[in-house]
Scaffold this motif. Structure first.
Motif, PDB file in Angstrom:
ATOM      1  N   PRO A  27      60.017  50.352  53.816  1.00 27.87           N
ATOM      2  CA  PRO A  27      60.335  50.060  52.414  1.00 27.87           C
ATOM      3  C   PRO A  27      59.204  49.313  51.709  1.00 27.87           C
ATOM      4  O   PRO A  27      58.659  48.347  52.247  1.00 27.87           O
ATOM      5  CB  PRO A  27      61.601  49.202  52.508  1.00 27.87           C
ATOM      6  CG  PRO A  27      61.580  48.626  53.888  1.00 27.87           C
ATOM      7  CD  PRO A  27      60.947  49.669  54.736  1.00 27.87           C
ATOM      8  N   ASN A  28      58.849  49.818  50.524  1.00 30.75           N
ATOM      9  CA  ASN A  28      57.845  49.184  49.656  1.00 30.75           C
ATOM     10  C   ASN A  28      56.451  49.099  50.288  1.00 30.75           C
ATOM     11  O   ASN A  28      55.656  48.249  49.903  1.00 30.75           O
ATOM     12  CB  ASN A  28      58.302  47.789  49.235  1.00 30.75           C
ATOM     13  CG  ASN A  28      59.188  47.829  48.010  1.00 30.75           C
ATOM     14  OD1 ASN A  28      59.777  48.856  47.684  1.00 30.75           O
ATOM     15  ND2 ASN A  28      59.316  46.704  47.323  1.00 30.75           N
ATOM     16  N   LYS A  29      56.160  49.980  51.239  1.00 29.40           N
ATOM     17  CA  LYS A  29      54.823  49.977  51.836  1.00 29.40           C
ATOM     18  C   LYS A  29      53.975  51.072  51.204  1.00 29.40           C
ATOM     19  O   LYS A  29      54.379  52.242  51.157  1.00 29.40           O
ATOM     20  CB  LYS A  29      54.900  50.181  53.345  1.00 29.40           C
ATOM     21  CG  LYS A  29      53.540  50.063  54.034  1.00 29.40           C
ATOM     22  CD  LYS A  29      53.668  49.999  55.539  1.00 29.40           C
ATOM     23  CE  LYS A  29      52.316  49.757  56.197  1.00 29.40           C
ATOM     24  NZ  LYS A  29      52.415  49.583  57.652  1.00 29.40           N
ATOM     25  N   LEU A  30      52.807  50.695  50.736  1.00 29.36           N
ATOM     26  CA  LEU A  30      51.907  51.650  50.089  1.00 29.36           C
ATOM     27  C   LEU A  30      51.525  52.773  51.043  1.00 29.36           C
ATOM     28  O   LEU A  30      51.193  52.529  52.200  1.00 29.36           O
ATOM     29  CB  LEU A  30      50.642  50.934  49.621  1.00 29.36           C
ATOM     30  CG  LEU A  30      50.775  50.019  48.400  1.00 29.36           C
ATOM     31  CD1 LEU A  30      49.492  49.233  48.194  1.00 29.36           C
ATOM     32  CD2 LEU A  30      51.109  50.826  47.157  1.00 29.36           C
ATOM     33  N   GLY A  31      51.617  53.994  50.551  1.00 31.67           N
ATOM     34  CA  GLY A  31      51.243  55.152  51.331  1.00 31.67           C
ATOM     35  C   GLY A  31      52.290  55.617  52.314  1.00 31.67           C
ATOM     36  O   GLY A  31      52.112  56.641  52.966  1.00 31.67           O
ATOM     37  N   ALA A  32      53.401  54.875  52.435  1.00 30.75           N
ATOM     38  CA  ALA A  32      54.442  55.234  53.399  1.00 30.75           C
ATOM     39  C   ALA A  32      55.804  55.417  52.749  1.00 30.75           C
ATOM     40  O   ALA A  32      56.587  56.262  53.172  1.00 30.75           O
ATOM     41  CB  ALA A  32      54.534  54.179  54.494  1.00 30.75           C
ATOM     42  N   ASP A  33      56.093  54.636  51.722  1.00 26.77           N
ATOM     43  CA  ASP A  33      57.391  54.713  51.054  1.00 26.77           C
ATOM     44  C   ASP A  33      57.275  55.633  49.838  1.00 26.77           C
ATOM     45  O   ASP A  33      56.616  55.278  48.854  1.00 26.77           O
ATOM     46  CB  ASP A  33      57.845  53.320  50.615  1.00 26.77           C
ATOM     47  CG  ASP A  33      59.236  53.314  50.008  1.00 26.77           C
ATOM     48  OD1 ASP A  33      59.839  54.407  49.869  1.00 26.77           O
ATOM     49  OD2 ASP A  33      59.735  52.225  49.667  1.00 26.77           O
ATOM     50  N   PRO A  34      57.928  56.800  49.856  1.00 24.66           N
ATOM     51  CA  PRO A  34      57.823  57.724  48.720  1.00 24.66           C
ATOM     52  C   PRO A  34      58.477  57.189  47.455  1.00 24.66           C
ATOM     53  O   PRO A  34      58.171  57.666  46.364  1.00 24.66           O
ATOM     54  CB  PRO A  34      58.543  58.987  49.225  1.00 24.66           C
ATOM     55  CG  PRO A  34      59.458  58.510  50.308  1.00 24.66           C
ATOM     56  CD  PRO A  34      58.754  57.354  50.949  1.00 24.66           C
ATOM     57  N   ASP A  35      59.348  56.195  47.575  1.00 23.90           N
ATOM     58  CA  ASP A  35      60.019  55.656  46.400  1.00 23.90           C
ATOM     59  C   ASP A  35      59.075  54.883  45.490  1.00 23.90           C
ATOM     60  O   ASP A  35      59.416  54.626  44.323  1.00 23.90           O
ATOM     61  CB  ASP A  35      61.182  54.757  46.815  1.00 23.90           C
ATOM     62  CG  ASP A  35      62.383  55.546  47.335  1.00 23.90           C
ATOM     63  OD1 ASP A  35      62.295  56.801  47.354  1.00 23.90           O
ATOM     64  OD2 ASP A  35      63.396  54.932  47.717  1.00 23.90           O
ATOM     65  N   ILE A  36      57.922  54.465  45.982  1.00 22.92           N
ATOM     66  CA  ILE A  36      56.974  53.752  45.134  1.00 22.92           C
ATOM     67  C   ILE A  36      55.711  54.577  44.893  1.00 22.92           C
ATOM     68  O   ILE A  36      54.696  54.055  44.427  1.00 22.92           O
ATOM     69  CB  ILE A  36      56.594  52.380  45.727  1.00 22.92           C
ATOM     70  CG1 ILE A  36      55.924  52.537  47.096  1.00 22.92           C
ATOM     71  CG2 ILE A  36      57.813  51.472  45.821  1.00 22.92           C
ATOM     72  CD1 ILE A  36      55.336  51.236  47.633  1.00 22.92           C
ATOM     73  N   ALA A  37      55.777  55.858  45.232  1.00 26.78           N
ATOM     74  CA  ALA A  37      54.633  56.739  44.986  1.00 26.78           C
ATOM     75  C   ALA A  37      54.416  56.893  43.489  1.00 26.78           C
ATOM     76  O   ALA A  37      55.340  56.771  42.681  1.00 26.78           O
ATOM     77  CB  ALA A  37      54.871  58.098  45.632  1.00 26.78           C
TER      78      ALA A  37
END
Length: 370
Positions: free
Chosen positions: A142-152
Motif C-alpha cells: 500500500p502507497n508504495k511507489l511503483g508497486a501500488d497501482p492505486d497511486i499510479a
C-alpha cells in the motif's frame, strides 16, 4: 542475514551472533506473530456464515424487489429516485464481492471465488479479474511507489513525482486545483469501473475464467439496459442510467478514498515489515455501526489490511486489540472521523498538485531506507 561464529572457553562454537539489522527484523516479525496469536485465541478468525448468507440472500431479494418496483412505477421522472436506490444497492453488493474475493465468507477458496464472480460480474456488472489483480497488488504494498497501482499517475496526481510530470501550464494548473476536482470526478468512476472490467476481458493478458466473466457481464449489462429502455422512453432511460452510474461511482469513491490517500508514500527502495507496512499507510474511520454499513467495513482499514480474510463483523471487535498492540510498539495508529478524512484527502491532493510535498524527506523513508 550476516552472521559470525564465536567460541567459548571450551572450544565449542556458540550460536551465530545476529547482526543488529537481523535482530531488528526478527523483532518486527515477532510483533505481528504475537498479534496474530492474540487474535486467533479470541476466535476472531472464525467464519460468520449466518451474517454472510443473510447478506447474500437479502441483497438478492432487494434487487428483485427493486426491479419489480421499477416496472410497476413505470414511465415517470420519479424513477430517478429508483436509480439512486439502485446505485446504493449496487455498492453494497460490490462490498460483498470484495469480501468474497478476500475469502472472508467461506473456508473453501472455490466457493469464495464463485461467489465473488457472481456478485461482482453478474450482479454488479464489473470485471472481477481486473479488479482483483489490481487490488491484490495494492494490498501487497500500500502507497508504495511503483508497486501500488492505486497511486499510479492518471487523471489525478497522488504523488509528488506524478505532479512534477505535468509539463504544460494547463496540466500544472489543473494539478494545483485537483483536490477540488476529485469528488466531482468520482461521478465518472462508476462508468470507469465498468469500462476497465470490459477492457481487461478483451486484453491479450491472461484472464482467469475469461469466458465466465464475459458471459456474466454480458447478461448483466444487456438485461439491465433492456429493462430500462423497455420501461422508460430513451431520454428518461439515459437519465436513469446516468444517475445510477454517477451515484454508484461517488459512493464507491467516498468509501475507498479515505483509506490511504494522505497517508505516507513509501519510496521504491524502502523495505518495511508487514505490520508497519499495513498500519502506517492506512487510515481508520471512526463512528458507529452506521459507518460500518455505509463503508462496508472498509472503515476498519488497518485491521482489514492486517487480516484481509477476517469476516467483516469481526473488524470492529479486533480494532481495540490492534490499537493497543500498536500503542505498545510505538507504531502510529491513525483514525479520524469520516468528515475529517474527506477534508484530509482534499488537502493532501491539492498539496501534492501544488508541489508542496517532498516524499524523499518523509521521516518514514528516513527510518526505513535500506
Amino acid at each position: 542475514m550476516s552472521q559470525t561464529l564465536t567460541h567459548t572457553g571450551t572450544g565449542q562454537p556458540e550460536r551465530p551472533a545476529r547482526s543488529p539489522r537481523g535482530a531488528a527484523r526478527e523483532r518486527q516479525l515477532s510483533d505481528f506473530t504475537a498479534l496474530t496469536a492474540v487474535v486467533q485465541q479470541a476466535g476472531l478468525m472464525r467464519r460468520r456464515y449466518g451474517y454472510y448468507w443473510s447478506k447474500l440472500v437479502g441483497l438478492t431479494l432487494a434487487g428483485i424487489a427493486l426491479a419489480a418496483v421499477f416496472v410497476i412505477v413505470g414511465d415517470t421522472w420519479w424513477q430517478m429516485v429508483t436509480a439512486v436506490v439502485l446505485a446504493l444497492l449496487m455498492t453494497q453488493i460490490a462490498f460483498l464481492g470484495h469480501d468474497a474475493a478476500h475469502r472472508q465468507i467461506f473456508v473453501s477458496g472455490k466457493w469464495n471465488e464463485w461467489v465473488s464472480l457472481v456478485v461482482i460480474n453478474l450482479f454488479a456488472g464489473m470485471g472481477h479479474g481486473w479488479w482483483q489483480r489490481k487490488h491484490n497488488k495494492h494490498h501487497a504494498a500500500p502507497n508504495k511507489l511503483g508497486a501500488d497501482p492505486d497511486i499510479a499517475s492518471g487523471v489525478l496526481a497522488f504523488t509528488p513525482q506524478a505532479a512534477q510530470a505535468r509539463r504544460t501550464p494547463l496540466t500544472r494548473w489543473l494539478a494545483s486545483k485537483q483536490g477540488w476536482f476529485f469528488y466531482p470526478l468520482l461521478l465518472l468512476e462508476g462508468l470507469n469501473l465498468h469500462v476497465q472490467g470490459v477492457r481487461r476481458l478483451f486484453s491479450r493478458g491472461e484472464v482467469k475464467r475469461r469466458g465466465v466473466e464475459a458471459t456474466f457481464i454480458a447478461v448483466r449489462l444487456v438485461s439491465y439496459l433492456a429493462l430500462v429502455f423497455l420501461v422508460l422512453p430513451p431520454g428518461k432511460a439515459l437519465a436513469f442510467v446516468g444517475v445510477q452510474l454517477a451515484v454508484f461511482g461517488l459512493y464507491m469513491g467516498l468509501s475507498f478514498a479515505p483509506n490511504h490517500i494522505g497517508m505516507p508514500i513509501v519510496p521504491p527502495d524502502v523495505k518495511i515489515d508487514f505490520l508497519r507496512r499495513q498500519v502506517l499507510m492506512s487510515r481508520n474511520i471512526t463512528g458507529g455501526r452506521w459507518v460500518d454499513t455505509f463503508m462496508g467495513g472498509l472503515n476498519f482499514q488497518v485491521e482489514h489490511h492486517l487480516f484481509p480474510s477476517m469476516a467483516r463483523p469481526h473488524l470492529r471487535k479486533v480494532a481495540p486489540i490492534v490499537r493497543e498492540h500498536c500503542e505498545k510498539l510505538g507504531v502510529r495508529y491513525t483514525e479520524t472521523s469520516i468528515g475529517q478524512s474527506y477534508v484530509a484527502v482534499t488537502r493532501y491532493i491539492n498539496q501534492v498538485g501544488r508541489g508542496g510535498l517532498d516524499v524523499w524527506a518523509c521521516p518514514l523513508a528516513a527510518q526505513y531506507r535500506v
